[in-house]
Design a protein around this motif. Structure first.
Motif, PDB file in Angstrom:
ATOM      1  N   GLN A 195       0.890  -1.280   0.020  1.00  0.00           N
ATOM      2  CA  GLN A 195       0.057  -0.224  -0.165  1.00  0.00           C
ATOM      3  C   GLN A 195       0.868   1.431   0.104  1.00  0.00           C
ATOM      4  N   LEU A 196       2.371   1.016   0.535  1.00  0.00           N
ATOM      5  CA  LEU A 196       2.936   2.026   0.464  1.00  0.00           C
ATOM      6  C   LEU A 196       3.669   2.540  -0.898  1.00  0.00           C
ATOM      7  N   VAL A 197       3.791   1.666  -1.764  1.00  0.00           N
ATOM      8  CA  VAL A 197       4.474   1.898  -2.980  1.00  0.00           C
ATOM      9  C   VAL A 197       3.964   3.022  -3.867  1.00  0.00           C
ATOM     10  N   ASN A 198       4.879   3.840  -4.138  1.00  0.00           N
ATOM     11  CA  ASN A 198       4.637   5.103  -4.924  1.00  0.00           C
ATOM     12  C   ASN A 198       4.014   6.221  -4.235  1.00  0.00           C
ATOM     13  N   VAL A 249       0.377  15.495  -4.522  1.00  0.00           N
ATOM     14  CA  VAL A 249      -0.195  14.098  -4.702  1.00  0.00           C
ATOM     15  C   VAL A 249       0.824  13.038  -4.106  1.00  0.00           C
ATOM     16  N   GLY A 250       0.399  11.758  -4.178  1.00  0.00           N
ATOM     17  CA  GLY A 250       0.909  10.931  -3.602  1.00  0.00           C
ATOM     18  C   GLY A 250       1.062  10.476  -2.054  1.00  0.00           C
ATOM     19  N   LEU A 251       0.756  11.124  -1.261  1.00  0.00           N
ATOM     20  CA  LEU A 251       0.665  11.229   0.233  1.00  0.00           C
ATOM     21  C   LEU A 251      -0.043   9.887   0.715  1.00  0.00           C
ATOM     22  N   LYS A 252       0.313   9.265   1.679  1.00  0.00           N
ATOM     23  CA  LYS A 252      -0.599   8.114   1.897  1.00  0.00           C
ATOM     24  C   LYS A 252      -0.484   8.150   3.751  1.00  0.00           C
ATOM     25  N   HIS A 253      -1.580   8.139   4.202  1.00  0.00           N
ATOM     26  CA  HIS A 253      -1.510   8.463   5.964  1.00  0.00           C
ATOM     27  C   HIS A 253      -1.549   6.970   6.385  1.00  0.00           C
TER      28      HIS A 253
END
Ligand code: PA5
Length: 338
Positions: A195-198, A249-253
């Motif tokens: 889930q953290l890729v890219n 773009v691309g932030l993952k909390h």
């Protein structure tokens, strides 16, 4: 997945404490004409070290939110020591023993007449301290400093016990259970890594588990060669949270959830708020029955996530060339020659 030294962590923890001298409190030495008495009263503990060694200070600081630590823990990641210390015990940690910042701050501690204890696998720190009669705890080696974490942390915990700062020995085995528990979660680690890729991970963590968040960030940086942001709450709920409306773009909390106390309740509210702005955070629940077990579960599990991420990205996890280059360049400057 290649877990590098993680499967050895339980034995690294157990082996490393065998070398803690029993007579630490009876040491008395003279450095630069000052008598340093290890039996004297202390009013703080300074833990000095960088990166994979320095995080030991962050972890101990976390634990003191739960334990009844008798004196404040001061985490120092610098060439210099904080000013205005009165009667500190200084724990100097450098896996390699060759980190300029740590050796310089340790030398400053000795010049000020503070009792110092070194924790290292050898290197200059061991030589410098050993030549002055300063106690050095030699610990087993790993593939790189961060993979030897328990070998650096566990002796520091025993030192705290010896100086009457905290009663920790009853909890040491539970910390190892936390490691073992995390080691069983390889599939969960791989799923989280996917889930953290890219993405650029935005890691939310409560103040009392700050060390887990910092360690996760460091492991993302060093193992997966990834940037990330750590937001420590409640403070982060008064600034970082405002950026949830960002167009970046691309932030993952990722929300690291600790115990279900008021900090946990606070974090639930924070998650509600960022979710209401569309953030959809991944929730990671720390597990454990003691503060140390929970902490070790967190750092082990999240470390495995970063190794899984490195593998997914085709990145070699162990080497950290930019850090090596920095250390080499520093060593060419006279002021950093130690
Ligand atoms: O994990 C790493 O490789 C780094 O963060 C090192 O720990 C850091 O550069 C400090 O080196 P040392 O731990 O040898 O003092």
């Amino acid at each position: 997945m290649n877990l590098i030294d993680y499967p050895r962590w339980p034995s690294l923890a157990r082996e490393s404490i065998l070398n803690v001298p029993t007579d630490l409190r009876s040491i008395k030495l003279s450095v630069e004409g000052k008598v340093i008495d290890y039996g004297g009263e202390i009013d703080s503990v300074v833990i000095t070290g960088m990166g994979g060694s320095g995080v030991v200070g962050d972890i101990i600081n976390d634990l003191c939110w739960f334990w009844d630590c008798r004196v404040p823990i001061i985490v120092s990641k610098n060439m210099r020591l904080p000013k205005r210390l009165s009667r500190p015990l200084v724990i100097a940690i450098s896996y390699s023993g060759n980190t300029a910042e740590t050796i310089m701050s340790t030398n400053e501690a000795l010049s000020r007449g503070y009792p110092v204890i070194g924790i290292t696998t050898g290197g200059k720190l061991s030589t410098v301290l050993g030549s002055k009669g300063v106690p050095v705890i030699l610990v087993p080696k790993a593939s790189a400093p961060r993979y030897g974490l328990p070998a650096l942390l566990y002796p520091a915990l025993v030192v705290l016990e010896r100086f009457g700062v905290a009663s920790v020995t009853n909890e040491l085995e539970s910390g190892i259970s936390g490691i073992e528990n995390a080691l069983k979660r390889i599939d969960d680690a791989v799923n989280l890594a996917k889930q953290l890729v890219n993405s650029v991970p935005v890691v939310w963590v409560t103040e009392s588990r700050r060390g887990v968040g910092i360690r996760f960030k460091n492991d993302l940086n060093e193992n997966a060669k990834y940037y990330s942001v750590v937001s420590v709450i409640p403070e982060g709920a008064h600034n970082d949270i405002a950026a949830v409306t960002t167009k970046q773009v691309g932030l993952k909390h990722v929300a690291i959830m600790g115990l279900n106390d008021y900090e946990g309740l606070y974090e639930e509210v924070l998650i509600d708020v960022i979710s209401s702005f569309g953030a959809r955070p991944i929730i990671i629940k720390l597990e454990g029955n003691t503060p140390l077990e929970t902490e070790m579960y967190g750092v082990t599990f999240l470390g495995m996530v970063t190794l899984a991420l490195a593998e997914l990205l085709g990145v070699e996890p162990v080497s950290t060339e930019p850090i090596d280059r920095l250390k080499n360049l520093l060593s060419e400057r006279r002021v950093f020659q130690v």
